[in-house]
Design a protein around this motif. Structure first.
Motif, PDB file in Angstrom:
ATOM      1  N   SER A  71       0.858  -1.180   0.000  1.00 57.46           N
ATOM      2  CA  SER A  71       0.000   0.000   0.000  1.00 57.46           C
ATOM      3  C   SER A  71       0.897   1.233   0.000  1.00 57.46           C
ATOM      4  O   SER A  71       2.056   1.176   0.435  1.00 57.46           O
ATOM      5  CB  SER A  71      -0.922   0.014   1.228  1.00 57.46           C
ATOM      6  N   VAL A  72       0.339   2.345  -0.483  1.00 59.56           N
ATOM      7  CA  VAL A  72       1.103   3.590  -0.543  1.00 59.56           C
ATOM      8  C   VAL A  72       1.162   4.207   0.849  1.00 59.56           C
ATOM      9  O   VAL A  72       0.156   4.303   1.552  1.00 59.56           O
ATOM     10  CB  VAL A  72       0.473   4.562  -1.548  1.00 59.56           C
ATOM     11  N   LEU A  73       2.376   4.623   1.240  1.00 62.16           N
ATOM     12  CA  LEU A  73       2.595   5.281   2.522  1.00 62.16           C
ATOM     13  C   LEU A  73       2.732   6.780   2.269  1.00 62.16           C
ATOM     14  O   LEU A  73       3.643   7.213   1.557  1.00 62.16           O
ATOM     15  CB  LEU A  73       3.858   4.727   3.188  1.00 62.16           C
ATOM     16  N   ILE A  74       1.798   7.561   2.827  1.00 66.83           N
ATOM     17  CA  ILE A  74       1.825   9.003   2.588  1.00 66.83           C
ATOM     18  C   ILE A  74       3.039   9.605   3.287  1.00 66.83           C
ATOM     19  O   ILE A  74       3.583   9.047   4.255  1.00 66.83           O
ATOM     20  CB  ILE A  74       0.523   9.668   3.072  1.00 66.83           C
ATOM     21  N   GLU A  75       3.457  10.771   2.790  1.00 64.13           N
ATOM     22  CA  GLU A  75       4.740  11.327   3.215  1.00 64.13           C
ATOM     23  C   GLU A  75       4.773  11.689   4.687  1.00 64.13           C
ATOM     24  O   GLU A  75       5.804  11.549   5.346  1.00 64.13           O
ATOM     25  CB  GLU A  75       5.072  12.550   2.352  1.00 64.13           C
ATOM     26  N   LYS A  76       3.670  12.150   5.236  1.00 66.07           N
ATOM     27  CA  LYS A  76       3.687  12.539   6.650  1.00 66.07           C
ATOM     28  C   LYS A  76       3.828  11.342   7.587  1.00 66.07           C
ATOM     29  O   LYS A  76       4.158  11.515   8.772  1.00 66.07           O
ATOM     30  CB  LYS A  76       2.428  13.328   6.993  1.00 66.07           C
ATOM     31  N   LEU A  77       3.607  10.129   7.073  1.00 63.18           N
ATOM     32  CA  LEU A  77       3.781   8.923   7.877  1.00 63.18           C
ATOM     33  C   LEU A  77       5.134   8.257   7.642  1.00 63.18           C
ATOM     34  O   LEU A  77       5.403   7.195   8.209  1.00 63.18           O
ATOM     35  CB  LEU A  77       2.659   7.920   7.583  1.00 63.18           C
ATOM     36  N   TRP A  78       5.960   8.856   6.831  1.00 62.26           N
ATOM     37  CA  TRP A  78       7.277   8.281   6.553  1.00 62.26           C
ATOM     38  C   TRP A  78       8.131   8.287   7.822  1.00 62.26           C
ATOM     39  O   TRP A  78       7.936   9.120   8.718  1.00 62.26           O
ATOM     40  CB  TRP A  78       7.995   9.091   5.485  1.00 62.26           C
ATOM     41  N   PRO A  79       9.105   7.386   7.875  1.00 68.26           N
ATOM     42  CA  PRO A  79      10.088   7.482   8.964  1.00 68.26           C
ATOM     43  C   PRO A  79      10.836   8.810   8.894  1.00 68.26           C
ATOM     44  O   PRO A  79      11.051   9.372   7.810  1.00 68.26           O
ATOM     45  CB  PRO A  79      11.015   6.292   8.717  1.00 68.26           C
ATOM     46  N   ALA A  80      11.230   9.327  10.050  1.00 69.17           N
ATOM     47  CA  ALA A  80      11.909  10.621  10.093  1.00 69.17           C
ATOM     48  C   ALA A  80      13.205  10.597   9.295  1.00 69.17           C
ATOM     49  O   ALA A  80      13.570  11.597   8.652  1.00 69.17           O
ATOM     50  CB  ALA A  80      12.183  11.014  11.548  1.00 69.17           C
ATOM     51  N   GLU A  81      13.911   9.460   9.306  1.00 70.49           N
ATOM     52  CA  GLU A  81      15.167   9.370   8.562  1.00 70.49           C
ATOM     53  C   GLU A  81      14.940   9.509   7.057  1.00 70.49           C
ATOM     54  O   GLU A  81      15.726  10.139   6.352  1.00 70.49           O
ATOM     55  CB  GLU A  81      15.864   8.041   8.855  1.00 70.49           C
ATOM     56  N   LEU A  82      13.837   8.930   6.558  1.00 68.75           N
ATOM     57  CA  LEU A  82      13.546   9.002   5.127  1.00 68.75           C
ATOM     58  C   LEU A  82      13.096  10.403   4.728  1.00 68.75           C
ATOM     59  O   LEU A  82      13.437  10.892   3.636  1.00 68.75           O
ATOM     60  CB  LEU A  82      12.481   7.967   4.765  1.00 68.75           C
ATOM     61  N   GLN A  83      12.345  11.084   5.590  1.00 69.93           N
ATOM     62  CA  GLN A  83      11.950  12.461   5.292  1.00 69.93           C
ATOM     63  C   GLN A  83      13.171  13.375   5.213  1.00 69.93           C
ATOM     64  O   GLN A  83      13.265  14.233   4.326  1.00 69.93           O
ATOM     65  CB  GLN A  83      10.977  12.958   6.362  1.00 69.93           C
ATOM     66  N   LYS A  84      14.089  13.193   6.141  1.00 73.81           N
ATOM     67  CA  LYS A  84      15.318  14.006   6.112  1.00 73.81           C
ATOM     68  C   LYS A  84      16.128  13.714   4.850  1.00 73.81           C
ATOM     69  O   LYS A  84      16.692  14.642   4.229  1.00 73.81           O
ATOM     70  CB  LYS A  84      16.148  13.685   7.356  1.00 73.81           C
ATOM     71  N   TYR A  85      16.188  12.459   4.445  1.00 75.65           N
ATOM     72  CA  TYR A  85      16.940  12.107   3.242  1.00 75.65           C
ATOM     73  C   TYR A  85      16.315  12.745   2.003  1.00 75.65           C
ATOM     74  O   TYR A  85      17.037  13.237   1.125  1.00 75.65           O
ATOM     75  CB  TYR A  85      16.987  10.591   3.089  1.00 75.65           C
ATOM     76  N   LEU A  86      14.990  12.777   1.917  1.00 73.77           N
ATOM     77  CA  LEU A  86      14.325  13.401   0.766  1.00 73.77           C
ATOM     78  C   LEU A  86      14.614  14.893   0.722  1.00 73.77           C
ATOM     79  O   LEU A  86      14.840  15.458  -0.359  1.00 73.77           O
ATOM     80  CB  LEU A  86      12.821  13.138   0.831  1.00 73.77           C
ATOM     81  N   GLN A  87      14.631  15.558   1.865  1.00 74.81           N
ATOM     82  CA  GLN A  87      14.952  16.988   1.889  1.00 74.81           C
ATOM     83  C   GLN A  87      16.383  17.238   1.412  1.00 74.81           C
ATOM     84  O   GLN A  87      16.629  18.150   0.604  1.00 74.81           O
ATOM     85  CB  GLN A  87      14.763  17.533   3.303  1.00 74.81           C
ATOM     86  N   ASP A  88      17.321  16.450   1.911  1.00 75.85           N
ATOM     87  CA  ASP A  88      18.719  16.618   1.487  1.00 75.85           C
ATOM     88  C   ASP A  88      18.880  16.317   0.000  1.00 75.85           C
ATOM     89  O   ASP A  88      19.652  16.997  -0.692  1.00 75.85           O
ATOM     90  CB  ASP A  88      19.619  15.694   2.299  1.00 75.85           C
ATOM     91  N   LEU A  89      18.163  15.320  -0.486  1.00 74.77           N
ATOM     92  CA  LEU A  89      18.266  14.973  -1.902  1.00 74.77           C
ATOM     93  C   LEU A  89      17.681  16.077  -2.779  1.00 74.77           C
ATOM     94  O   LEU A  89      18.221  16.396  -3.846  1.00 74.77           O
ATOM     95  CB  LEU A  89      17.549  13.646  -2.154  1.00 74.77           C
ATOM     96  N   SER A  90      16.589  16.685  -2.333  1.00 69.83           N
ATOM     97  CA  SER A  90      15.999  17.789  -3.093  1.00 69.83           C
ATOM     98  C   SER A  90      16.938  18.979  -3.147  1.00 69.83           C
ATOM     99  O   SER A  90      17.109  19.612  -4.204  1.00 69.83           O
ATOM    100  CB  SER A  90      14.655  18.194  -2.465  1.00 69.83           C
ATOM    101  N   LEU A  91      17.582  19.296  -2.023  1.00 72.00           N
ATOM    102  CA  LEU A  91      18.544  20.397  -2.019  1.00 72.00           C
ATOM    103  C   LEU A  91      19.739  20.089  -2.911  1.00 72.00           C
ATOM    104  O   LEU A  91      20.287  20.985  -3.559  1.00 72.00           O
ATOM    105  CB  LEU A  91      19.012  20.666  -0.587  1.00 72.00           C
TER     106      LEU A  91
END
Length: 720
Positions: A588-608
């Motif tokens: 099932s799709v996991l919405i972004e606000k339910l992601w693990p904190a480590e994965l959210q931080k990685y997405l931010q760094d990757l976007s930058l």
């Protein structure tokens, strides 16, 4: 008084010399003072008669002036006699100068020694420098006492010299530390260091030797060239032997000492009952650049240099991959397909030739995966006969997997099985909001015998055997296995229709139950920006006419995260050119606000990272561990994918098979692989399932004539 003045001048010069000399006697000074006072106070001597007569005769003969002048002169002489005598010593300030000499006879200033400091010196490497240096030391020693030189050292605020040190040592200390001259001793030692040839041995432990020599000993040649020495390595005892000039050996010793101090250790816990094989840890060390070894029970020690922290990250990443690989291999299932007997139209009856199988060495066009056994990999194949039908299965005649005329065996129990049943049995009931996708990947199931000291092409099982006996031997000998993907021949001829670049992370949860078959998986996938693929399959910068660059990047970062259960089944097809790996992903799709904190931080760094666009910027490292709802997920793979949509077709097939080809690049070890897969989505009706199996038969068993056009596998993967 005229006779006293030259004497005073000589005494003053003598006193000036004595002041800057080593000996100045107080008794001589007192006698001099008394003599000067006596001379200054004594009456002036009268001129003698000869002198007076001569003066009178001269005066009379020269002029016959009036007598008034004679009387006037006589009056002046009388006035001079009545005038008190003058003290010439006080008028010339000689007394004050001598008093100053007496008061400062034992007082030293920096100016006294600064007068002896030369303006410069010759090149230290020349012989003239040694002559100038020794002459200056001798001059200081002759001009001052040891006590005075020690006083100068204190005035210059120099340290490191004791009062009882030799006089010459004080002079050297002033010249080198006070005036900044290069040390003559060091200059001579440096000349000796770069002229004498010596041999030296440096004892090392395994960690130090690996980090000094580098991957596969790559640093050994670099060290030899850098220091211009001969370097050898011995194992008994473990040491580094070097031969060269003394100076180069000293530099090498400093480098080895620096590397030893730069080593950092970290420990990683294992969740396996059995330890990781030493040859696999050695391979991890070579790939990462960090030394990995077992340390006690259930731990691995990772040693790396503080200046290279990424080596530790890669080592942890590879160890985590090994742990996931061991657990997934233990939980996966393997099946064997036996095709039906050949039809009666076969020229030679199959009853005359019993079907037999053997293990053949596997010649791969690419290097095997890094965790594969390097001593050899073998694939079970049907043994061809000189007379009789072809050893390859004719899918059109046998019906293949689509019609199901053959038999599928579970290799551990030799019981009959069904592929679809095997896939769905180990998954929970499907619920709303979840989707199931079955994927068939094509490649080869390889058998890896136990590791040995050298690689071999000789099969561990000699001869040919019936398939049941071959499966029993594999089970009894605990032969390992792995699946290596490759491209079917039909896909090589197809034209690419759509290509995109992806970044994919796969995390697997640690197994808590040994009987659990399915693996809990979290998959993150993102479409990479900044590049598109042209018709030739080459990546080029993305172009956007309507949107600004940064706006285009933000809209291009499409990403999705899915979480669910995955089960894998490998199907051995010894009668076909390729084997198949089936996998089903219930997610099932996991919405972004339910992601693990480590994965959210990685997405931010990757976007930058993509927005900055700096050429020298380093991409962020994917997190090794994720925590979600009390479950720990470990990084299984971090790859860059060039995905292409293609349609494989053959002249006698009505509709083309939609296939997906992927060129996968492991970002940590630069390990590249290519794979082809087809998918079957819900609903799993009989029509959809048969079409899916038909595509599996076509890509794994159909023999496609080779084309004269060479296939070029372009290396257009991009790395983060």
């Amino acid at each position: 008084m005229s006779l006293a003045l030259p004497f005073v001048k000589r005494q003053l010069c003598s006193n000036a010399h004595l002041r800057y000399g080593l000996v100045y006697g107080r008794r001589a000074q007192s006698a001099l003072m008394a003599r000067l006072v006596e001379l200054s106070n004594s009456p002036s001597p009268q001129p003698n008669s000869a002198t007076s007569n001569t003066a009178s005769s001269t005066s009379s003969g020269a002029s016959s002036g009036p007598k008034k002048a004679t009387k006037k002169q006589t009056g002046e002489d009388t006035q001079k006699k009545n005038t008190p005598s003058r003290n010439l010593l006080e008028e010339s300030k000689i007394q004050s100068f001598l008093d100053h000499i007496a008061e400062t006879s034992n007082t030293l200033t920096l100016a006294d020694i600064t007068r002896l400091q030369p303006n410069g010196h010759s090149d230290p490497e020349t012989p003239e420098y040694e002559e100038e240096y020794n002459a200056l030391v001798d001059r200081l020693c002759r001009s001052f006492s040891k006590k005075q030189l020690h006083s100068f050292i204190k005035m210059l605020e120099l340290e490191g010299t004791r009062r009882k040190s030799p006089k010459q040592h004080h002079a050297v200390h002033i010249i080198e530390d006070g005036w900044g001259w290069p040390s003559l001793t060091k200059v001579k030692a440096r000349k000796r260091d770069w002229s004498e040839i010596l041999s030296q041995s440096f004892p090392l432990d395994p960690r130090q030797s690996f980090l000094i020599l580098g991957k596969d000993g790559a640093n050994l040649h670099a060290l030899s060239n850098q220091y211009n020495i001969h370097i050898g390595f011995t194992t008994r005892p473990l040491s580094l032997n070097a031969e060269g000039v003394r100076g180069a050996l000293k530099q090498l010793e400093e480098h080895i000492a620096f590397v030893k101090e730069d080593i950092v250790e970290e420990y990683q816990d294992l969740s396996l009952e059995n330890p990781v094989p030493p040859e696999l840890l050695h391979r991890i060390s070579r790939l990462s650049g960090a030394f990995t070894e077992t340390f006690g029970d259930g731990k691995i020690r990772i040693s790396y240099r503080r200046s290279d922290p990424r080596a530790a990250f890669i080592a942890k990443r590879l160890v985590t991959h090994v742990l996931c690989d061991f657990e997934s291999t233990a939980g996966s299932s393997i099946l064997v397909h036996i095709p039906p007997e050949a039809p009666l139209s076969t020229p030679v009856p199959s009853a005359l030739f019993a079907l037999s199988y053997a293990l053949y060495p596997f010649p791969s066009s690419r290097s095997l995966h890094w965790n594969a056994n390097a001593t050899g990999a073998f694939r079970a194949r049907k043994v061809a006969e000189w007379i009789g039908f072809n050893s390859m299965e004719d899918v059109q005649k046998s019906g293949g997997l689509e019609l199901g005329r053959g038999q599928i065996l579970i290799w551990k129990s030799t019981n009959l099985a069904d592929i679809q049943q095997q896939l769905f049995t180990h998954l929970p009931e499907s619920s709303e909001g979840r989707s199931r996708v079955i994927t068939a990947s094509f490649g080869h199931v390889l058998l890896t015998p136990p590791s040995s000291s050298h690689a071999s092409l000789i099969s561990p099982l000699k001869g040919s055997w019936p398939l049941s006996n071959l499966l029993r031997w594999i089970q009894e000998k605990h032969i390992g296995r792995l699946f290596t993907p490759s491209l079917p021949a039909a896909v090589l001829r197809s034209a690419a229709q759509k290509t995109q670049l992806l970044h994919r992370l796969i995390y697997e949860a640690r197994r808590t139950d040994n009987g659990q078959q399915a693996t809990h998986v979290l998959e993150f996938e993102m479409t990479l920006p900044s590049a598109t693929i042209n018709q030739d399959g080459v990546s080029e910068p993305a172009k956007s006419d309507s949107n600004p660059p940064h706006e285009h990047i933000e809209t291009a970062l499409n990403h999705i995260c899915r979480i669910g259960n995955q089960f894998v089944v490998d199907l051995m097809l010894p009668d076909r050119p390729m084997d198949i790996r089936f996998s089903i992903f219930d997610s099932s799709v996991l919405i972004e606000k339910l992601w693990p904190a480590e994965l959210q931080k990685y997405l931010q760094d990757l976007s930058l990272f993509f927005q900055d666009g700096e050429a020298d910027a380093s991409p962020p490292n994917a997190p090794l561990i994720l925590h979600l709802q009390g479950v720990e997920y470990r990084l299984r793979s971090s790859v860059s994918v060039r995905q292409t949509q293609a349609h494989a077709s053959a002249p006698h097939w009505d509709t083309p098979i939609p296939a997906i080809t992927e060129s996968v690049l492991d970002l940590e070890v630069d390990d590249k692989s290519t794979l082809c897969k087809i998918t079957c989505n819900e609903p799993f009706t009989d029509v959809n399932w048969r079409a899916f199996l038909k595509g599996c038969d076509f890509l794994s068993g159909l023999r496609v004539p080779t084309s004269n056009k060479p296939f070029v596998d372009t290396e257009t993967d991009i790395t983060l």
